[in-house]
Design a protein around this motif. Sequence first.
Motif, PDB file in Angstrom:
ATOM      1  N   ASP A  59     158.664  12.338 137.689  1.00  0.00           N
ATOM      2  CA  ASP A  59     158.740  11.120 138.501  1.00  0.00           C
ATOM      3  C   ASP A  59     157.562  10.160 138.336  1.00  0.00           C
ATOM      4  N   ARG A  60     156.581  10.492 137.510  1.00  0.00           N
ATOM      5  CA  ARG A  60     155.431   9.588 137.369  1.00  0.00           C
ATOM      6  C   ARG A  60     155.059   9.365 135.911  1.00  0.00           C
ATOM      7  N   GLY A  61     156.015   9.562 135.010  1.00  0.00           N
ATOM      8  CA  GLY A  61     155.724   9.381 133.591  1.00  0.00           C
ATOM      9  C   GLY A  61     154.753  10.448 133.101  1.00  0.00           C
ATOM     10  N   TRP A  62     153.807  10.041 132.255  1.00  0.00           N
ATOM     11  CA  TRP A  62     152.817  10.993 131.732  1.00  0.00           C
ATOM     12  C   TRP A  62     151.729  11.246 132.763  1.00  0.00           C
ATOM     13  N   ALA A  63     151.055  12.375 132.603  1.00  0.00           N
ATOM     14  CA  ALA A  63     149.976  12.747 133.521  1.00  0.00           C
ATOM     15  C   ALA A  63     148.972  13.585 132.734  1.00  0.00           C
ATOM     16  N   ASN A 120     151.684  -4.923 133.175  1.00  0.00           N
ATOM     17  CA  ASN A 120     150.793  -3.988 132.487  1.00  0.00           C
ATOM     18  C   ASN A 120     150.254  -2.968 133.499  1.00  0.00           C
ATOM     19  N   ASP A 121     150.647  -1.709 133.319  1.00  0.00           N
ATOM     20  CA  ASP A 121     150.244  -0.651 134.262  1.00  0.00           C
ATOM     21  C   ASP A 121     148.871  -0.077 133.952  1.00  0.00           C
ATOM     22  N   TYR A 122     148.212  -0.595 132.933  1.00  0.00           N
ATOM     23  CA  TYR A 122     147.015   0.085 132.434  1.00  0.00           C
ATOM     24  C   TYR A 122     145.741  -0.765 132.553  1.00  0.00           C
ATOM     25  N   ILE A 123     145.748  -1.709 133.483  1.00  0.00           N
ATOM     26  CA  ILE A 123     144.566  -2.560 133.648  1.00  0.00           C
ATOM     27  C   ILE A 123     143.641  -1.944 134.701  1.00  0.00           C
ATOM     28  N   ALA A 159     142.217   8.601 129.651  1.00  0.00           N
ATOM     29  CA  ALA A 159     142.150   8.177 131.062  1.00  0.00           C
ATOM     30  C   ALA A 159     143.352   7.319 131.457  1.00  0.00           C
ATOM     31  N   ARG A 160     143.952   6.633 130.484  1.00  0.00           N
ATOM     32  CA  ARG A 160     145.086   5.752 130.809  1.00  0.00           C
ATOM     33  C   ARG A 160     146.302   6.543 131.305  1.00  0.00           C
ATOM     34  N   PHE A 161     146.306   7.849 131.028  1.00  0.00           N
ATOM     35  CA  PHE A 161     147.439   8.677 131.458  1.00  0.00           C
ATOM     36  C   PHE A 161     147.190   9.341 132.814  1.00  0.00           C
ATOM     37  N   ILE A 162     146.022   9.128 133.375  1.00  0.00           N
ATOM     38  CA  ILE A 162     145.711   9.784 134.653  1.00  0.00           C
ATOM     39  C   ILE A 162     146.378   9.015 135.793  1.00  0.00           C
ATOM     40  N   ASN A 163     147.115   9.737 136.604  1.00  0.00           N
ATOM     41  CA  ASN A 163     147.895   9.110 137.675  1.00  0.00           C
ATOM     42  C   ASN A 163     147.095   8.931 138.956  1.00  0.00           C
ATOM     43  N   HIS A 164     147.703   8.171 139.846  1.00  0.00           N
ATOM     44  CA  HIS A 164     147.107   7.941 141.173  1.00  0.00           C
ATOM     45  C   HIS A 164     147.452   9.097 142.103  1.00  0.00           C
ATOM     46  N   SER A 165     146.532   9.413 143.018  1.00  0.00           N
ATOM     47  CA  SER A 165     146.858  10.311 144.132  1.00  0.00           C
ATOM     48  C   SER A 165     146.153   9.805 145.382  1.00  0.00           C
ATOM     49  N   ASP A 177     142.134   7.778 142.997  1.00  0.00           N
ATOM     50  CA  ASP A 177     142.776   6.807 143.886  1.00  0.00           C
ATOM     51  C   ASP A 177     142.696   5.439 143.211  1.00  0.00           C
ATOM     52  N   TYR A 178     143.861   4.848 142.910  1.00  0.00           N
ATOM     53  CA  TYR A 178     143.863   3.546 142.237  1.00  0.00           C
ATOM     54  C   TYR A 178     143.265   2.461 143.123  1.00  0.00           C
ATOM     55  N   GLY A 179     143.241   2.698 144.417  1.00  0.00           N
ATOM     56  CA  GLY A 179     142.559   1.768 145.321  1.00  0.00           C
ATOM     57  C   GLY A 179     143.325   0.489 145.613  1.00  0.00           C
ATOM     58  N   PRO A 210     156.673   2.993 145.062  1.00  0.00           N
ATOM     59  CA  PRO A 210     156.554   4.226 145.860  1.00  0.00           C
ATOM     60  C   PRO A 210     155.593   5.202 145.204  1.00  0.00           C
ATOM     61  N   CYS A 211     154.836   5.888 146.023  1.00  0.00           N
ATOM     62  CA  CYS A 211     153.890   6.879 145.495  1.00  0.00           C
ATOM     63  C   CYS A 211     154.558   8.245 145.472  1.00  0.00           C
ATOM     64  N   HIS A 212     154.406   8.937 144.356  1.00  0.00           N
ATOM     65  CA  HIS A 212     154.964  10.291 144.235  1.00  0.00           C
ATOM     66  C   HIS A 212     153.852  11.307 144.049  1.00  0.00           C
ATOM     67  N   CYS A 213     152.705  11.048 144.650  1.00  0.00           N
ATOM     68  CA  CYS A 213     151.585  11.978 144.410  1.00  0.00           C
ATOM     69  C   CYS A 213     151.865  13.347 145.004  1.00  0.00           C
ATOM     70  N   ARG A 220     153.144   4.619 149.375  1.00  0.00           N
ATOM     71  CA  ARG A 220     153.219   3.519 148.393  1.00  0.00           C
ATOM     72  C   ARG A 220     151.901   3.413 147.641  1.00  0.00           C
ATOM     73  N   LEU A 221     152.002   3.119 146.331  1.00  0.00           N
ATOM     74  CA  LEU A 221     150.778   2.830 145.571  1.00  0.00           C
ATOM     75  C   LEU A 221     150.292   1.438 145.940  1.00  0.00           C
ATOM     76  N   TYR A 222     151.283   0.509 145.992  1.00  0.00           N
ATOM     77  CA  TYR A 222     150.991  -0.856 146.419  1.00  0.00           C
ATOM     78  C   TYR A 222     152.241  -1.477 146.992  1.00  0.00           C
TER      79      TYR A 222
HETATM   80  C1  LIG Z   1     147.666   4.101 134.372  1.00  0.00           C
HETATM   81  S1  LIG Z   1     149.311   4.531 134.382  1.00  0.00           S
HETATM   82  C2  LIG Z   1     149.264   6.266 134.521  1.00  0.00           C
HETATM   83  C3  LIG Z   1     150.011   6.955 133.419  1.00  0.00           C
HETATM   84  C4  LIG Z   1     151.482   6.772 133.470  1.00  0.00           C
HETATM   85  N1  LIG Z   1     152.070   7.752 134.360  1.00  0.00           N
HETATM   86  C5  LIG Z   1     152.116   6.852 132.117  1.00  0.00           C
HETATM   87  O1  LIG Z   1     153.194   7.413 131.990  1.00  0.00           O
HETATM   88  O2  LIG Z   1     151.556   6.360 131.153  1.00  0.00           O
HETATM   89  C6  LIG Z   1     149.825   3.951 135.954  1.00  0.00           C
HETATM   90  C7  LIG Z   1     151.290   4.037 136.217  1.00  0.00           C
HETATM   91  O3  LIG Z   1     151.722   5.380 136.365  1.00  0.00           O
HETATM   92  C8  LIG Z   1     152.657   5.482 137.435  1.00  0.00           C
HETATM   93  N2  LIG Z   1     152.044   6.263 138.507  1.00  0.00           N
HETATM   94  C9  LIG Z   1     150.784   6.695 138.567  1.00  0.00           C
HETATM   95  N3  LIG Z   1     150.571   7.389 139.687  1.00  0.00           N
HETATM   96  C10 LIG Z   1     151.718   7.384 140.363  1.00  0.00           C
HETATM   97  C11 LIG Z   1     152.119   7.913 141.617  1.00  0.00           C
HETATM   98  N4  LIG Z   1     151.293   8.603 142.377  1.00  0.00           N
HETATM   99  N5  LIG Z   1     153.373   7.691 142.021  1.00  0.00           N
HETATM  100  C12 LIG Z   1     154.238   6.994 141.269  1.00  0.00           C
HETATM  101  N6  LIG Z   1     153.921   6.475 140.070  1.00  0.00           N
HETATM  102  C13 LIG Z   1     152.678   6.655 139.622  1.00  0.00           C
HETATM  103  C14 LIG Z   1     152.933   4.077 137.898  1.00  0.00           C
HETATM  104  O4  LIG Z   1     154.004   3.596 137.162  1.00  0.00           O
HETATM  105  C15 LIG Z   1     151.672   3.367 137.510  1.00  0.00           C
HETATM  106  O5  LIG Z   1     151.874   1.985 137.371  1.00  0.00           O
END
Ligand SMILES: C[S@@+](CC[C@H](N)C(=O)[O-])C[C@H]1O[C@@H](n2cnc3c(N)ncnc32)[C@H](O)[C@@H]1O
Length: 694
Positions: free
Chosen positions: A523-527, A559-562, A617-623, A662-664, A681-684, A692-694
């Motif tokens: 549910d959050r792509g790569w991690a 862009n999700d990586y800024i 680091a770009r693959f690290i998710n929010h919690s 925490d993406y803050g 929505p946040c899936h941490c 919610r992330l934002y």
């Molecule tokens: C910097 S990227 C993190 C890596 C990303 N998961 C990927 O597949 O490349 C940030 C994006 O990951 C997803 N993401 C990160 N943390 C998340 C969370 N707690 N809940 C839902 N989506 C999340 C969101 O799409 C977010 O915009």
Amino acid sequence: MGSDKSLCNGTLDVSVTKKFGQRVQKMVSEETPVKKRCSPRLRKIPDGKRPFYGPPGKASKQHPVDFISCDAAKLESLIELHEKDAVADRGSARNIKCSRTSCLPKFSEDEVSTLDASDSCVTRKSIGLKTSDLATTEKKSLDSYVAHSRHDKARVKKALRIYNKYYLHFSQEQGIFDNDGKRLAKHLYLKKEGVCEKGSIKRPDLKAISKMLEYNEVLYPTKRIGHLPGIDVGYQFYSRAEMVALGFHSHWLNDIDYMGESYVKMEELKGYTFPLAVALVLSDSGQCEGDDIVYTAQGGNDVMVNIHQQQIPCADFALKNSMEHCIPVRVVGGHTSEHQSSRLYTYQGLYKVSECWPAEGSNTVVYKYLLKRLQGQPYLTTNQVQYSNGRSTRVPVKAPKLVCLDITEGQEDVCIPVINTIDDTIITGFTYTRYNKVLSSLRLPANAEGCECKGNCTDARTCACAKLNGFDFPYVRSSGGRLIEAKDVVFECGPNCGCGPTCINRISQRGIQYQLEVFRTSDRGWAVKTKDFIPCGAPVCEYVGELRRTNELDNAADNDYIFEIDCWQTIKGIGGRERRLGDVSESFLSNQLGEAEDEDEAEAEFCVDAGRVGNVARFINHSCDPNLFVQCVLSSHRHLKLARILLFASDDIHPMQELTYDYGYALDSVVDNNGTVRTLPCHCGTSECRNRLY
Ligand SMILES: C[S@@+](CC[C@H](N)C(=O)[O-])C[C@H]1O[C@@H](n2cnc3c(N)ncnc32)[C@H](O)[C@@H]1O
């Protein structure tokens, strides 16, 4: 030298001007009102329509706080809560009684009453033990097991953070040497007098727990029978001192922890014979056979009691009393982790002491005990891992597929494989870089002057870089280098410093030191997860990508990586992240830089864009309950707005745990190109999730 390489390419001819110094001086010296911060995602939105970027009522000014007084204040409410719990718990302990005296083969009630009332070991004659049976005892104990709340776990985490902070501070105190390698007493010259007391240097872990005891910061200071709220079966401790800090086992050396003299007076424990064992650390888990443990009492330096002309260690006798009263004992198994050289301790659960007998062939009286695990507790896996983020339920749906052996393509000192057990997705459209790429349109400040130390920086009184950190080194050497505490900004040694690459003040420039893995989530792509144990305060990685002006970003909203470099905003209290304690930048700013200048010039903002080019680091998710924190670091130049972004461990991180920070984001702070607020929505999956992330 870490990202200094990238910062040293051909575009680095802008010097740190006096103007900049003046600007920064103004930032910290003035009581500035909270300003609206403009996120790159919001730039195209008219001023009035922009949502506020940052938590409401964000403080514009906080002062650096002494680490001890600050934590003591924070803990006040914590301890208060704990005391309430302790009372409640003692109430339920009253029911834990049984009449099973026949299982005490060696001591009659008369013999028991002849015990010496020596030191901490006083015995009260057994009375009125007729109410419950063992089944009830087990049920009571296990009831408390299911009662762990998220609040309890948060308190455990907080107490361990306090322990770790003390530990790192005392490690630093211990590790200060002068230029001749002679250890210096830090209190002689550091301004933090009162924090570091005089006297002989002791082990930092022991100093940390004695400080916690002194400040009433031990989580469970009153000994308890049964499970402790917030500490699950399978919980792993990284030292004996951690157990003491939590009050889980209150002696850092002895195997057996028991209630002694002071508990006799407790009304709730009326009817029990003391001492009463409550916890046992097995130095070697080889003593376990399935659910049974045969434990041989150690004796050692423990207080001895005289039973029938025989000297018996008090702790040993405590186990016998626990057997008589059917009091469950918490058992912790010590073992060597395959992930680290030092020892680990795993909470194995509650056990009943079911038999004891004298060990054969021994001249002194040494007893063996058979401990049986109470039913209904979770089973431990071979390599017990705490999934504190509750991720253990995410079961892979496919066999693990190795997408890539090393995403760094050999650029890092460690390989970082990519694994996908979820679907057939692979990683595309991205190039790995170890260092920040500086676009040709961007001119970076020149490298700062640096210190004149040779080899390693050791004397914080003379090192120019330590001076910027408040006459202190921000790191300790323990476990390969750890940041003592989060700061507004950390000043590291850089290209113009006289010291070498092994200098303690270059920790963030050493690259990735831990075995990491990129993996696919449902549910959050790569991690990213760690395969190593990462100690609290250790640097994990830098957030690396293309260094850009935020107002030059195309399609920022997509862009999700800024990563905005918000060090300056954080110091000014303009949205962004939480203001840090132990702030050293004020001394830097007031001592190093001149008068303030027009603030408008200071508005230029930069970001690291890891969309096309970046590192792991770009693959690290929010919690919402992360295990990493963001730390701004200045190592080559001293420009706050171009600070490097480092991620450090905020807790001890267990192997195989996902890494998160925490993406803050503030809620409703992200809008699309039409000015419509976007939500994600946040899936941490943590108990602290804000949804919610934002
Ligand atoms: C910097 S990227 C993190 C890596 C990303 N998961 C990927 O597949 O490349 C940030 C994006 O990951 C997803 N993401 C990160 N943390 C998340 C969370 N707690 N809940 C839902 N989506 C999340 C969101 O799409 C977010 O915009």
